[in-house]
Design a protein around this motif. Structure first.
Motif, PDB file in Angstrom:
ATOM      1  N   ASN A 158       0.864  -1.185   0.000  1.00 38.11           N
ATOM      2  CA  ASN A 158       0.000   0.000   0.000  1.00 38.11           C
ATOM      3  C   ASN A 158       0.893   1.226   0.000  1.00 38.11           C
ATOM      4  O   ASN A 158       1.862   1.317   0.755  1.00 38.11           O
ATOM      5  CB  ASN A 158      -0.951  -0.003   1.205  1.00 38.11           C
ATOM      6  N   LEU A 159       0.587   2.156  -0.891  1.00 39.35           N
ATOM      7  CA  LEU A 159       1.399   3.346  -1.092  1.00 39.35           C
ATOM      8  C   LEU A 159       0.520   4.585  -1.051  1.00 39.35           C
ATOM      9  O   LEU A 159      -0.627   4.559  -1.516  1.00 39.35           O
ATOM     10  CB  LEU A 159       2.140   3.277  -2.429  1.00 39.35           C
ATOM     11  N   ARG A 160       1.087   5.674  -0.531  1.00 36.18           N
ATOM     12  CA  ARG A 160       0.380   6.941  -0.456  1.00 36.18           C
ATOM     13  C   ARG A 160       1.336   8.054  -0.867  1.00 36.18           C
ATOM     14  O   ARG A 160       2.530   8.010  -0.554  1.00 36.18           O
ATOM     15  CB  ARG A 160      -0.132   7.208   0.968  1.00 36.18           C
ATOM     16  N   ALA A 161       0.784   9.041  -1.570  1.00 38.93           N
ATOM     17  CA  ALA A 161       1.629  10.152  -2.002  1.00 38.93           C
ATOM     18  C   ALA A 161       0.772  11.400  -2.187  1.00 38.93           C
ATOM     19  O   ALA A 161      -0.438  11.316  -2.419  1.00 38.93           O
ATOM     20  CB  ALA A 161       2.350   9.815  -3.301  1.00 38.93           C
ATOM     21  N   LEU A 173       6.476  10.008  -1.107  1.00 39.45           N
ATOM     22  CA  LEU A 173       5.942   8.652  -1.135  1.00 39.45           C
ATOM     23  C   LEU A 173       6.063   7.978   0.229  1.00 39.45           C
ATOM     24  O   LEU A 173       7.115   8.005   0.862  1.00 39.45           O
ATOM     25  CB  LEU A 173       6.695   7.833  -2.184  1.00 39.45           C
ATOM     26  N   ASN A 174       4.974   7.366   0.669  1.00 39.69           N
ATOM     27  CA  ASN A 174       4.951   6.609   1.918  1.00 39.69           C
ATOM     28  C   ASN A 174       4.238   5.282   1.687  1.00 39.69           C
ATOM     29  O   ASN A 174       3.313   5.194   0.876  1.00 39.69           O
ATOM     30  CB  ASN A 174       4.223   7.382   3.024  1.00 39.69           C
ATOM     31  N   GLY A 175       4.660   4.265   2.411  1.00 43.03           N
ATOM     32  CA  GLY A 175       3.972   2.990   2.314  1.00 43.03           C
ATOM     33  C   GLY A 175       4.894   1.810   2.482  1.00 43.03           C
ATOM     34  O   GLY A 175       6.079   1.950   2.794  1.00 43.03           O
ATOM     35  N   VAL A 176       4.338   0.623   2.261  1.00 40.00           N
ATOM     36  CA  VAL A 176       5.063  -0.627   2.463  1.00 40.00           C
ATOM     37  C   VAL A 176       4.762  -1.563   1.305  1.00 40.00           C
ATOM     38  O   VAL A 176       3.626  -1.657   0.843  1.00 40.00           O
ATOM     39  CB  VAL A 176       4.645  -1.312   3.792  1.00 40.00           C
ATOM     40  N   LEU A 177       5.805  -2.262   0.839  1.00 37.19           N
ATOM     41  CA  LEU A 177       5.657  -3.295  -0.178  1.00 37.19           C
ATOM     42  C   LEU A 177       6.340  -4.555   0.331  1.00 37.19           C
ATOM     43  O   LEU A 177       7.514  -4.515   0.710  1.00 37.19           O
ATOM     44  CB  LEU A 177       6.282  -2.851  -1.502  1.00 37.19           C
ATOM     45  N   GLU A 178       5.606  -5.671   0.356  1.00 38.21           N
ATOM     46  CA  GLU A 178       6.146  -6.956   0.805  1.00 38.21           C
ATOM     47  C   GLU A 178       6.007  -7.980  -0.323  1.00 38.21           C
ATOM     48  O   GLU A 178       4.924  -8.134  -0.898  1.00 38.21           O
ATOM     49  CB  GLU A 178       5.390  -7.453   2.036  1.00 38.21           C
ATOM     50  N   LEU A 179       7.102  -8.682  -0.613  1.00 42.53           N
ATOM     51  CA  LEU A 179       7.112  -9.692  -1.664  1.00 42.53           C
ATOM     52  C   LEU A 179       7.722 -10.978  -1.118  1.00 42.53           C
ATOM     53  O   LEU A 179       8.686 -10.948  -0.356  1.00 42.53           O
ATOM     54  CB  LEU A 179       7.932  -9.211  -2.869  1.00 42.53           C
ATOM     55  N   ALA A 180       7.162 -12.097  -1.534  1.00 40.66           N
ATOM     56  CA  ALA A 180       7.684 -13.404  -1.141  1.00 40.66           C
ATOM     57  C   ALA A 180       7.704 -14.316  -2.360  1.00 40.66           C
ATOM     58  O   ALA A 180       6.812 -14.274  -3.197  1.00 40.66           O
ATOM     59  CB  ALA A 180       6.835 -14.017  -0.033  1.00 40.66           C
ATOM     60  N   MET A 181       8.764 -15.130  -2.458  1.00 47.46           N
ATOM     61  CA  MET A 181       8.894 -16.073  -3.560  1.00 47.46           C
ATOM     62  C   MET A 181       9.101 -17.472  -2.999  1.00 47.46           C
ATOM     63  O   MET A 181       9.950 -17.680  -2.138  1.00 47.46           O
ATOM     64  CB  MET A 181      10.076 -15.710  -4.463  1.00 47.46           C
ATOM     65  N   SER A 182       8.334 -18.424  -3.503  1.00 49.03           N
ATOM     66  CA  SER A 182       8.519 -19.822  -3.121  1.00 49.03           C
ATOM     67  C   SER A 182       9.194 -20.555  -4.268  1.00 49.03           C
ATOM     68  O   SER A 182       8.901 -20.301  -5.438  1.00 49.03           O
ATOM     69  CB  SER A 182       7.171 -20.476  -2.800  1.00 49.03           C
ATOM     70  N   LYS A 220      10.964  -6.860   2.268  1.00 46.38           N
ATOM     71  CA  LYS A 220      10.030  -5.818   2.689  1.00 46.38           C
ATOM     72  C   LYS A 220      10.673  -4.463   2.422  1.00 46.38           C
ATOM     73  O   LYS A 220      11.785  -4.194   2.888  1.00 46.38           O
ATOM     74  CB  LYS A 220       9.711  -5.965   4.176  1.00 46.38           C
ATOM     75  N   ALA A 221       9.979  -3.621   1.659  1.00 45.19           N
ATOM     76  CA  ALA A 221      10.466  -2.272   1.353  1.00 45.19           C
ATOM     77  C   ALA A 221       9.535  -1.259   1.985  1.00 45.19           C
ATOM     78  O   ALA A 221       8.317  -1.317   1.797  1.00 45.19           O
ATOM     79  CB  ALA A 221      10.542  -2.067  -0.157  1.00 45.19           C
ATOM     80  N   VAL A 222      10.107  -0.349   2.731  1.00 45.44           N
ATOM     81  CA  VAL A 222       9.329   0.682   3.434  1.00 45.44           C
ATOM     82  C   VAL A 222       9.724   2.046   2.883  1.00 45.44           C
ATOM     83  O   VAL A 222      10.903   2.397   2.857  1.00 45.44           O
ATOM     84  CB  VAL A 222       9.583   0.627   4.948  1.00 45.44           C
ATOM     85  N   ALA A 223       8.722   2.798   2.420  1.00 51.24           N
ATOM     86  CA  ALA A 223       8.941   4.153   1.906  1.00 51.24           C
ATOM     87  C   ALA A 223       8.456   5.178   2.920  1.00 51.24           C
ATOM     88  O   ALA A 223       7.335   5.077   3.421  1.00 51.24           O
ATOM     89  CB  ALA A 223       8.218   4.345   0.575  1.00 51.24           C
TER      90      ALA A 223
END
Length: 231
Positions: A158-161, A173-182, A220-223
């Protein structure tokens, strides 16, 4: 049509096939009509445009639009289908949602864009489910990375700007992006391409062209105010 005294557009659109080359041709024509001198882009120049965004047209009418494409023809990206539901109400644009089938999985976007004030306000929710990275990396001309590393990707964000220009939006820009790979593998090729700062034990594990199976990979990337940090 007029609804509550305002111009109103209702549209329900359907395509048996969507060809992305049509959109690329339009984008190229726009770029050529506004072509800039390459010499102006030098070391230290700003990347994002500071020109104020002119989105007054979003306040001139309201709309309810639904669109679906059953099949998508794309040269480099394995797209499956596209579903869009968008509404425009007195300068507020909402996607609820935009869904794109990609890599055998799905990317879903839900967002809200408020253009009532000079400073544009935007919120975006992103969800990725069961995306096979192999065809994506092959399409990006990274066949070795696709062979050695690719797994199944999922994630959310979720991102906000807020801002009056692209530069201001990115700087706020503010928010968090989480990614996972199996699944997938880790080897020297992947470490080099990704730029992974690996310890000696990990380097030794992938020496001599060995591939280490991955059970799960997570990032996990945090903006915060335009600064993105990997946690």
């Amino acid at each position: 049509f007029y609804f509550n005294g305002r111009p109103m557009l209702w549209a329900t659109l359907h395509s048996n096939q969507l060809n992305t080359r049509d959109f690329i041709a339009v984008a190229r024509a726009t770029d050529e009509s506004d072509e800039q001198d390459p010499e102006q882009f030098k070391s230290g120049d700003e990347v994002f445009d500071h020109e104020p965004l002119d989105l007054q047209i979003l306040g001139r009418f309201d709309a309810q639009v639904r669109y679906q494409a059953d099949n998508v023809e794309a040269r480099d990206v394995p797209l499956n289908d596209v579903v869009l539901h968008a509404s425009l109400d007195d300068g507020i644009l909402q996607l609820k949602p935009l869904s794109v089938g990609i890599g055998g999985g799905e990317v879903k976007l839900e967002g809200r864009l408020n253009a009532r004030e000079p400073a544009l306000q935007g919120d975006l929710d992103l969800a990725l489910r069961q995306i096979n990275l192999t065809p994506l990396l092959e399409g990006a001309d990274l066949p070795q990375l696709a062979k050695d590393t690719a797994g199944i990707l999922g994630g959310k964000g979720n991102l906000r700007a807020e801002g009056e220009s692209i530069a201001e939006l990115m700087a706020g820009l503010n928010g968090v992006l989480e990614l996972a790979m199996s699944g997938g593998y880790l080897d020297a090729v992947a470490m080099e391409v990704v730029g992974l700062d690996a310890g000696e034990a990990l380097v030794a594990a992938v020496a001599d062209d060995q591939r280490v199976p991955l059970r799960c990979t997570y990032v996990k990337a945090v903006a915060e105010d335009g600064l993105v940090t990997l946690e």
